[in-house]
Design an enzyme around this catalytic site. Sequence first.
Site, mmCIF file in Angstrom:
data_model
loop_
_atom_site.group_PDB
_atom_site.id
_atom_site.type_symbol
_atom_site.label_atom_id
_atom_site.label_comp_id
_atom_site.label_asym_id
_atom_site.label_seq_id
_atom_site.Cartn_x
_atom_site.Cartn_y
_atom_site.Cartn_z
ATOM 1 N N GLY A 18 -29.561 -15.169 6.722
ATOM 2 C CA GLY A 18 -29.591 -15.357 8.231
ATOM 3 C C GLY A 18 -29.474 -14.348 9.323
ATOM 4 C CB SER A 19 -28.420 -10.814 9.102
ATOM 5 O OG SER A 19 -29.738 -10.073 8.392
ATOM 6 N NE ARG A 97 -41.206 -24.755 0.776
ATOM 7 C CZ ARG A 97 -41.876 -25.671 -0.207
ATOM 8 N NH1 ARG A 97 -41.155 -25.394 -1.490
ATOM 9 N NH2 ARG A 97 -42.894 -26.369 -0.220
ATOM 10 C CG LEU A 99 -45.091 -21.763 5.103
ATOM 11 C CD1 LEU A 99 -44.658 -20.862 6.681
ATOM 12 C CD2 LEU A 99 -44.187 -23.022 5.261
ATOM 13 C CG ASN A 113 -42.867 -13.073 7.362
ATOM 14 O OD1 ASN A 113 -41.772 -13.442 7.040
ATOM 15 N ND2 ASN A 113 -43.339 -12.289 6.681
ATOM 16 C CG HIS A 115 -42.489 -7.747 4.555
ATOM 17 N ND1 HIS A 115 -42.200 -8.488 3.480
ATOM 18 C CD2 HIS A 115 -43.055 -6.659 3.835
ATOM 19 C CE1 HIS A 115 -42.453 -7.967 2.565
ATOM 20 N NE2 HIS A 115 -42.979 -6.541 2.462
ATOM 21 C CB VAL A 150 -47.878 -13.131 -0.035
ATOM 22 C CG1 VAL A 150 -46.496 -12.613 0.066
ATOM 23 C CG2 VAL A 150 -48.079 -14.262 -0.490
ATOM 24 C CD GLU A 180 -35.550 -6.602 8.171
ATOM 25 O OE1 GLU A 180 -35.403 -7.816 8.429
ATOM 26 O OE2 GLU A 180 -35.218 -6.063 7.000
HETATM 27 C C1 GRF Z 1 -35.031 -9.607 5.764
HETATM 28 O O1 GRF Z 1 -35.017 -8.380 4.953
HETATM 29 C C2 GRF Z 1 -36.287 -9.988 6.193
HETATM 30 O O2 GRF Z 1 -37.148 -8.641 6.562
HETATM 31 C C3 GRF Z 1 -36.891 -10.531 5.073
HETATM 32 O O3 GRF Z 1 -36.019 -11.329 4.074
HETATM 33 C C4 GRF Z 1 -34.860 -10.880 4.595
HETATM 34 C C5 GRF Z 1 -33.736 -11.795 5.249
HETATM 35 O O4 GRF Z 1 -32.662 -11.344 5.808
HETATM 36 N N1 GRF Z 1 -37.868 -11.221 5.079
HETATM 37 P P1 GRF Z 1 -31.560 -12.444 6.522
HETATM 38 O O5 GRF Z 1 -31.664 -13.646 5.871
HETATM 39 O O6 GRF Z 1 -32.425 -12.321 7.917
HETATM 40 O O7 GRF Z 1 -30.348 -11.535 6.671
#
Ligand code: GRF
Length: 207
Positions: A18-19, A97, A99, A113, A115, A150, A180
């Site tokens: 959850g960062s 998951r 969807l 999303n 990624h 995906v 991110e």
């Molecule tokens: C992140 O690298 C995101 O890009 C990917 O999964 C990871 C989740 O990290 N989809 P966090 O749970 O947000 O720390």
Amino acid sequence: MTAHRDPLRVGVLASGRGSNLQALLDATRGADFPARVVIVISDRERAEALERAAAAGVGAQFFDPKAYGDRAASDMALLACLESHRVELVCLAGFMRILSPGFVLSLHGRLVNIHPSLLPAFPGLHAQRQALDHGAKVAGVTVHFVDDGVDTGPIIAQASVPVRDDDTEASLSARILVEEHRLFPEVVRLFAERRLRLVGRRVEVSR
Ligand code: GRF
């Protein structure tokens, strides 16, 4: 006089650490930020993401997909849950998951999303490891609208980072993660300010 708008209601789906959720919670807490996270849902009961939401005073809900007959049924229940919170934008922040098409269609243009690669390179799991295995010299992050595939949906925003010769999966992931945490709130802001929309498969951004 400009008309006052209520902050955009954002729902976040997250399976783990959850960062990225935390970055969204921190950004949207700002008084002038045009969006609020109103509900966080996880398919993992012990996800750190749920603890982060609770600590921020945001609704945190465990959603057990196994409680339903099949994916379509569980996704419709998930959708109903998001709708009960009058969510206008759904952010997938490490939601593990896949969807169903019905879910994706219902949220067309309102489901995004994040990624950890420069899509369309390295979709799917372990994107950072894939980049290292291919000898990529540049890596990065993509925020995109979700479609049936995906990590194949229309790209909204990207940021790149260098790959160093001595990088490990951990060191590269950490470098990407910084981007991110910057990029995801930026996209939510754009959407909340009605400057971002999906027209068919075309992303329109007005700066
Ligand atoms: C992140 O690298 C995101 O890009 C990917 O999964 C990871 C989740 O990290 N989809 P966090 O749970 O947000 O720390």
